[in-house]
Design a protein around this motif. Structure first.
Motif, PDB file in Angstrom:
ATOM      1  N   GLU A 113       0.868  -1.173   0.000  1.00 59.42           N
ATOM      2  CA  GLU A 113       0.000   0.000   0.000  1.00 59.42           C
ATOM      3  C   GLU A 113       0.905   1.223   0.000  1.00 59.42           C
ATOM      4  OE1 GLU A 113      -2.545   0.010   3.408  1.00 59.42           O
ATOM      5  OE2 GLU A 113      -4.115  -1.075   2.369  1.00 59.42           O
ATOM      6  N   PRO A 114       0.393   2.403  -0.379  1.00 54.26           N
ATOM      7  CA  PRO A 114       1.222   3.610  -0.288  1.00 54.26           C
ATOM      8  C   PRO A 114       1.773   3.842   1.130  1.00 54.26           C
ATOM      9  CG  PRO A 114      -0.706   4.048  -1.615  1.00 54.26           C
ATOM     10  CD  PRO A 114      -0.874   2.660  -1.051  1.00 54.26           C
ATOM     11  N   SER A 115       1.078   3.341   2.158  1.00 54.86           N
ATOM     12  CA  SER A 115       1.548   3.490   3.540  1.00 54.86           C
ATOM     13  C   SER A 115       2.720   2.559   3.852  1.00 54.86           C
ATOM     14  CB  SER A 115       0.406   3.202   4.515  1.00 54.86           C
ATOM     15  OG  SER A 115       0.022   1.837   4.415  1.00 54.86           O
ATOM     16  N   GLY A 116       2.988   1.583   2.968  1.00 56.49           N
ATOM     17  CA  GLY A 116       4.097   0.662   3.179  1.00 56.49           C
ATOM     18  C   GLY A 116       3.695  -0.719   3.654  1.00 56.49           C
ATOM     19  N   GLN A 117       2.409  -0.935   3.913  1.00 59.24           N
ATOM     20  CA  GLN A 117       1.943  -2.239   4.387  1.00 59.24           C
ATOM     21  C   GLN A 117       1.867  -3.233   3.219  1.00 59.24           C
ATOM     22  OE1 GLN A 117      -1.473  -2.027   6.863  1.00 59.24           O
ATOM     23  NE2 GLN A 117      -1.510  -4.200   7.267  1.00 59.24           N
ATOM     24  N   ALA A 118       2.356  -4.466   3.430  1.00 56.83           N
ATOM     25  CA  ALA A 118       2.345  -5.501   2.394  1.00 56.83           C
ATOM     26  C   ALA A 118       0.916  -5.866   2.026  1.00 56.83           C
ATOM     27  CB  ALA A 118       3.109  -6.725   2.875  1.00 56.83           C
ATOM     28  N   ARG A 119       0.668  -6.047   0.711  1.00 62.91           N
ATOM     29  CA  ARG A 119      -0.677  -6.351   0.223  1.00 62.91           C
ATOM     30  C   ARG A 119      -0.686  -7.397  -0.868  1.00 62.91           C
ATOM     31  NH1 ARG A 119      -3.813  -5.460   4.157  1.00 62.91           N
ATOM     32  NH2 ARG A 119      -3.960  -3.306   4.774  1.00 62.91           N
ATOM     33  N   GLY A 120       0.031  -8.493  -0.685  1.00 61.72           N
ATOM     34  CA  GLY A 120       0.008  -9.584  -1.653  1.00 61.72           C
ATOM     35  C   GLY A 120       1.198  -9.555  -2.592  1.00 61.72           C
ATOM     36  N   GLU A 121       1.172 -10.487  -3.566  1.00 64.17           N
ATOM     37  CA  GLU A 121       2.271 -10.636  -4.501  1.00 64.17           C
ATOM     38  C   GLU A 121       1.738 -10.913  -5.903  1.00 64.17           C
ATOM     39  OE1 GLU A 121       5.736 -12.888  -2.122  1.00 64.17           O
ATOM     40  OE2 GLU A 121       3.828 -13.990  -2.203  1.00 64.17           O
ATOM     41  N   VAL A 122       2.522 -10.504  -6.904  1.00 62.86           N
ATOM     42  CA  VAL A 122       2.199 -10.766  -8.300  1.00 62.86           C
ATOM     43  C   VAL A 122       3.348 -11.563  -8.902  1.00 62.86           C
ATOM     44  CG1 VAL A 122       1.794  -9.733 -10.571  1.00 62.86           C
ATOM     45  CG2 VAL A 122       0.817  -8.678  -8.536  1.00 62.86           C
ATOM     46  N   TYR A 123       3.015 -12.641  -9.638  1.00 62.84           N
ATOM     47  CA  TYR A 123       4.043 -13.471 -10.272  1.00 62.84           C
ATOM     48  C   TYR A 123       4.273 -12.986 -11.694  1.00 62.84           C
ATOM     49  CZ  TYR A 123       6.884 -17.567 -11.225  1.00 62.84           C
ATOM     50  OH  TYR A 123       7.939 -18.398 -11.515  1.00 62.84           O
ATOM     51  N   LEU A 124       5.522 -12.620 -11.997  1.00 66.56           N
ATOM     52  CA  LEU A 124       5.904 -12.157 -13.327  1.00 66.56           C
ATOM     53  C   LEU A 124       6.906 -13.117 -13.949  1.00 66.56           C
ATOM     54  CD1 LEU A 124       6.540  -8.333 -12.773  1.00 66.56           C
ATOM     55  CD2 LEU A 124       4.430  -9.447 -13.510  1.00 66.56           C
ATOM     56  N   GLU A 125       6.756 -13.356 -15.229  1.00 65.32           N
ATOM     57  CA  GLU A 125       7.748 -14.068 -16.024  1.00 65.32           C
ATOM     58  C   GLU A 125       8.228 -13.062 -17.062  1.00 65.32           C
ATOM     59  OE1 GLU A 125       5.657 -18.465 -15.850  1.00 65.32           O
ATOM     60  OE2 GLU A 125       5.522 -17.315 -17.691  1.00 65.32           O
ATOM     61  N   MET A 126       9.522 -12.736 -17.021  1.00 68.57           N
ATOM     62  CA  MET A 126      10.056 -11.740 -17.942  1.00 68.57           C
ATOM     63  C   MET A 126      11.171 -12.351 -18.775  1.00 68.57           C
ATOM     64  SD  MET A 126      10.085  -8.161 -15.850  1.00 68.57           S
ATOM     65  CE  MET A 126      11.093  -8.665 -14.484  1.00 68.57           C
ATOM     66  N   THR A 127      11.209 -11.963 -20.041  1.00 70.92           N
ATOM     67  CA  THR A 127      12.271 -12.372 -20.942  1.00 70.92           C
ATOM     68  C   THR A 127      12.703 -11.149 -21.741  1.00 70.92           C
ATOM     69  OG1 THR A 127      11.246 -14.550 -21.153  1.00 70.92           O
ATOM     70  CG2 THR A 127      12.949 -13.998 -22.752  1.00 70.92           C
ATOM     71  N   PHE A 128      14.027 -10.926 -21.803  1.00 73.43           N
ATOM     72  CA  PHE A 128      14.555  -9.811 -22.583  1.00 73.43           C
ATOM     73  C   PHE A 128      15.093 -10.354 -23.898  1.00 73.43           C
ATOM     74  CE2 PHE A 128      18.295  -7.253 -23.827  1.00 73.43           C
ATOM     75  CZ  PHE A 128      17.603  -6.121 -24.219  1.00 73.43           C
ATOM     76  N   TYR A 129      14.651  -9.734 -24.987  1.00 69.20           N
ATOM     77  CA  TYR A 129      15.122 -10.091 -26.318  1.00 69.20           C
ATOM     78  C   TYR A 129      15.866  -8.890 -26.887  1.00 69.20           C
ATOM     79  CZ  TYR A 129      11.889 -13.992 -26.001  1.00 69.20           C
ATOM     80  OH  TYR A 129      11.236 -15.132 -25.601  1.00 69.20           O
TER      81      TYR A 129
END
Length: 151
Positions: A113-129
Motif C-alpha cells: 500500500e502507499p503506507s508501506g503495508q504488504a498487500r500480496g504478490e504478483v508473479y511475473l515471467e520476464m524475458t529480454f530479447y
C-alpha cells in the motif's frame, strides 16, 4: 535526440496471491498495470478473481540504451475494477538491470500500500530479447499443474 532501442522486454503477468479484498459479499475484479520507460500496459480484469486472480497475459515494452533509473525500473500495480472509480490494491517496483543481463526473470513481486503495508504478490515471467527479429514466448518454469492454479 531520439532514444535508441536495444531490445524488447516481454512481461507475462501470470497471477497474484493474497491480495487485499475490501469486499464482504462478493469477490473483487482485479487487474494489473505494468509501467516501464513511460509506457503503461494493463491486463484484463479477472472477473471475481478475488484475492487470487489469474491473468496469464503477455505485455511487451521497449528497452532503451541509456541506463538511467527511469529506464530500468519496472512498476507493478494491482487495481480492483469498481463501478465508479477503481481502487488501488497495491503497488511494487523492481530494477530490471539483472533481467537485461541474464535474459530472464520468474518470481513473485511484493505489493505494498502507499503506507508501506504488504498487500500480496504478483508473479511475473520476464524475458529480454535483444533488438532483432520479433520475440517468441518461452515456456514457463512453473509446472503445468501449478501455472494457472489458484493457491
Amino acid at each position: 535526440m531520439s532514444k535508441e532501442t536495444i531490445g524488447t522486454l516481454v512481461v507475462v503477468v501470470l497471477k497474484a496471491r493474497h491480495l487485499r479484498d475490501k469486499h464482504s459479499f462478493y469477490k473483487q475484479d482485479p487487474y494489473a498495470v505494468i509501467s516501464l520507460n513511460g509506457v503503461t500496459r494493463r491486463t484484463k480484469a479477472d472477473i471475481k478473481g478475488g484475492q487470487h486472480p489469474v491473468w496469464d497475459e503477455e505485455l511487451r515494452f521497449p528497452v532503451y540504451k541509456d541506463s538511467i533509473d527511469l529506464h530500468r525500473e519496472l512498476k507493478v500495480e494491482c487495481w480492483s475494477k469498481e463501478p465508479k472509480a477503481d481502487d488501488m490494491i497495491g503497488q511494487g517496483k523492481m530494477n530490471i538491470e539483472e533481467t537485461l543481463t541474464t535474459g530472464e526473470f520468474d518470481d513473485w513481486i511484493q505489493m505494498y500500500e502507499p503506507s508501506g503495508q504488504a498487500r500480496g504478490e504478483v508473479y511475473l515471467e520476464m524475458t529480454f530479447y535483444a533488438a532483432g527479429p520479433p520475440p517468441v514466448r518461452r515456456p514457463s518454469k512453473l509446472l503445468p499443474k501449478d501455472r494457472l492454479a489458484r493457491p
